[in-house]
Enzyme design. Sequence first.
Site, PDB file in Angstrom:
ATOM      1  N   LYS A 232     -11.030 -15.807   4.764  1.00  0.00           N
ATOM      2  CA  LYS A 232     -11.904 -16.979   4.905  1.00  0.00           C
ATOM      3  C   LYS A 232     -11.427 -17.904   6.014  1.00  0.00           C
ATOM      4  O   LYS A 232     -12.225 -18.531   6.699  1.00  0.00           O
ATOM      5  CB  LYS A 232     -12.020 -17.730   3.573  1.00  0.00           C
TER       6      LYS A 232
ATOM      7  N   LYS B 248     -17.436  -5.107   2.116  1.00  0.00           N
ATOM      8  CA  LYS B 248     -17.950  -5.514   0.794  1.00  0.00           C
ATOM      9  C   LYS B 248     -19.360  -6.088   0.928  1.00  0.00           C
ATOM     10  O   LYS B 248     -19.646  -6.804   1.888  1.00  0.00           O
ATOM     11  CB  LYS B 248     -16.990  -6.580   0.246  1.00  0.00           C
TER      12      LYS B 248
ATOM     13  N   LYS C 297     -22.871 -12.061  -0.268  1.00  0.00           N
ATOM     14  CA  LYS C 297     -24.073 -12.886  -0.092  1.00  0.00           C
ATOM     15  C   LYS C 297     -24.010 -13.697   1.191  1.00  0.00           C
ATOM     16  O   LYS C 297     -25.010 -14.212   1.645  1.00  0.00           O
ATOM     17  CB  LYS C 297     -24.331 -13.769  -1.317  1.00  0.00           C
TER      18      LYS C 297
HETATM   19  P1  TYM Z   1     -17.871 -14.618  -6.605  1.00  0.00           P
HETATM   20  O1  TYM Z   1     -18.903 -15.641  -6.870  1.00  0.00           O
HETATM   21  O2  TYM Z   1     -17.556 -14.292  -5.173  1.00  0.00           O
HETATM   22  O3  TYM Z   1     -18.278 -13.254  -7.283  1.00  0.00           O
HETATM   23  C1  TYM Z   1     -18.606 -13.188  -8.670  1.00  0.00           C
HETATM   24  C2  TYM Z   1     -18.098 -11.870  -9.240  1.00  0.00           C
HETATM   25  O4  TYM Z   1     -18.704 -10.758  -8.554  1.00  0.00           O
HETATM   26  C3  TYM Z   1     -17.702  -9.869  -8.068  1.00  0.00           C
HETATM   27  N1  TYM Z   1     -18.166  -9.298  -6.781  1.00  0.00           N
HETATM   28  C4  TYM Z   1     -18.297  -7.975  -6.536  1.00  0.00           C
HETATM   29  N2  TYM Z   1     -18.040  -6.889  -7.289  1.00  0.00           N
HETATM   30  C5  TYM Z   1     -18.291  -5.668  -6.736  1.00  0.00           C
HETATM   31  N3  TYM Z   1     -18.757  -5.491  -5.473  1.00  0.00           N
HETATM   32  C6  TYM Z   1     -19.011  -6.558  -4.663  1.00  0.00           C
HETATM   33  N4  TYM Z   1     -19.496  -6.362  -3.450  1.00  0.00           N
HETATM   34  C7  TYM Z   1     -18.786  -7.877  -5.197  1.00  0.00           C
HETATM   35  N5  TYM Z   1     -18.942  -9.137  -4.709  1.00  0.00           N
HETATM   36  C8  TYM Z   1     -18.558  -9.983  -5.678  1.00  0.00           C
HETATM   37  C9  TYM Z   1     -16.462 -10.752  -7.888  1.00  0.00           C
HETATM   38  O5  TYM Z   1     -15.271 -10.003  -7.943  1.00  0.00           O
HETATM   39  C10 TYM Z   1     -16.582 -11.712  -9.052  1.00  0.00           C
HETATM   40  O6  TYM Z   1     -16.036 -11.155 -10.231  1.00  0.00           O
HETATM   41  N6  TYM Z   1     -13.543 -16.964  -7.352  1.00  0.00           N
HETATM   42  C11 TYM Z   1     -14.648 -16.321  -8.030  1.00  0.00           C
HETATM   43  C12 TYM Z   1     -15.305 -17.218  -9.071  1.00  0.00           C
HETATM   44  C13 TYM Z   1     -14.351 -17.769 -10.081  1.00  0.00           C
HETATM   45  C14 TYM Z   1     -13.742 -17.038 -11.140  1.00  0.00           C
HETATM   46  C15 TYM Z   1     -12.942 -17.996 -11.841  1.00  0.00           C
HETATM   47  C16 TYM Z   1     -13.789 -15.705 -11.553  1.00  0.00           C
HETATM   48  C17 TYM Z   1     -13.950 -19.059 -10.158  1.00  0.00           C
HETATM   49  N7  TYM Z   1     -13.084 -19.196 -11.228  1.00  0.00           N
HETATM   50  C18 TYM Z   1     -12.179 -17.605 -12.949  1.00  0.00           C
HETATM   51  C19 TYM Z   1     -13.023 -15.333 -12.651  1.00  0.00           C
HETATM   52  C20 TYM Z   1     -12.233 -16.277 -13.338  1.00  0.00           C
HETATM   53  C21 TYM Z   1     -15.690 -15.934  -7.001  1.00  0.00           C
HETATM   54  O7  TYM Z   1     -15.781 -16.521  -5.959  1.00  0.00           O
HETATM   55  O8  TYM Z   1     -16.528 -14.951  -7.403  1.00  0.00           O
END
Ligand code: TYM
Length: 356
Positions: free
Chosen positions: A139, A221, A224
């Site tokens: 990032k 990956k 979005k």
């Molecule tokens: P975020 O919003 O980027 O993504 C949400 C969840 O989706 C999974 N993910 C994917 N899995 C497979 N293939 C992909 N291309 C893909 N893109 C996203 C992510 O691994 C995630 O599980 N930091 C986290 C949000 C968060 C969180 C937490 C998660 C904040 N606090 C505490 C778990 C526990 C995030 O940005 O996810």
Amino acid sequence: MEENNVKKGKSKKKLERTLLTGFQPTGIITLGNYLGTVQNCLKYQDSFNSIFFIADLHSLTVRRDPKELNKASMSFYAQLLACGITPQLKELETADSKKISKTLLFFQSHVPQVSELQWILNCYAAIGELERMTQFKDKSAKHEDNINMGLLDYPVLMASDILAYQTDLVPVGVDQKQHLELTRDLAIRFNHIYGDIFRVPEPIIAKSGAKIYSLQDPTAKMSKSDPNPNATISIIDSEQDIVKKFKRAVTDSGSEIVMREDKPGISNLITIYSCITGKTVEDVEKEFAGSGYGNFKVQVGEAVAAKFKPIREEVERLLTDETYLETLAKESAKVARRIAKKTLDNVQKKVGLVKF
Ligand code: TYM
């Protein structure tokens, strides 16, 4: 491998264990989010105390238009409900300090105890270990003009989310695994100094679908934030758009439909089709033996479109009832604050803050 974590800790009854995960409100739930995490949330939510939230504070680490963020957060809330996350209003309203409601869905920023805990955890996290996080490095490279403290401290807020609710299991995609490891390290470090304060969480990583790749670059990956709209599928895309994007998906040389390292594009499509239909990879390979890439891409597109159609319709319906969404989010946060406060009070006492 980590789906096995669900079976560990059998001595504790399942419902005494807590499952938690969060999603950044980036407007849409992508196919990657859905297969990597949402499906596991649905699979396990009834077996545990399940805590889900919209990680709105995390999304402030990159510049967002306030109005757009606000709208995207509500839409994201409705999208998670439409996928099948099911907090029950009646249960939430009658939850007391002993009996918590089984499924919660709320906004991260509505539980200030988590941010208070984050400050304390910050004092136990080393700058070096945060600088080593892959997501921070990625990032920072992408947002060179805005490498802010939040970007570096992001994993500590995540640890705080997880530890405040005494979480046992965290369904996530592969990209969050390193943050989970840091959370475990922080919990163990803290427990080592102050006694048994935090439960040490385990990740649940889907056996298949834990990393879904871009349809335009099958080595990256699916994300979005990808500027190419053909790279990402959203659960609220129209059926026509979904099929069109799959038709345009980048594939590999040759024409065989097999899961193989030198065929990242076709392997990604096989994974998607297998996760959506529940068929094994071997069955998918057999089903499409000799069929050619063109037909396969259409079939995958149609399967995904059929799965997401009822979800999209439910999102549209839910968004017409903002009062219901608001009440559900408020009542969920009320219960969440109670759980987080208990942990925070204990931590504050243990580190020596004056408590009256
Ligand atoms: P975020 O919003 O980027 O993504 C949400 C969840 O989706 C999974 N993910 C994917 N899995 C497979 N293939 C992909 N291309 C893909 N893109 C996203 C992510 O691994 C995630 O599980 N930091 C986290 C949000 C968060 C969180 C937490 C998660 C904040 N606090 C505490 C778990 C526990 C995030 O940005 O996810």
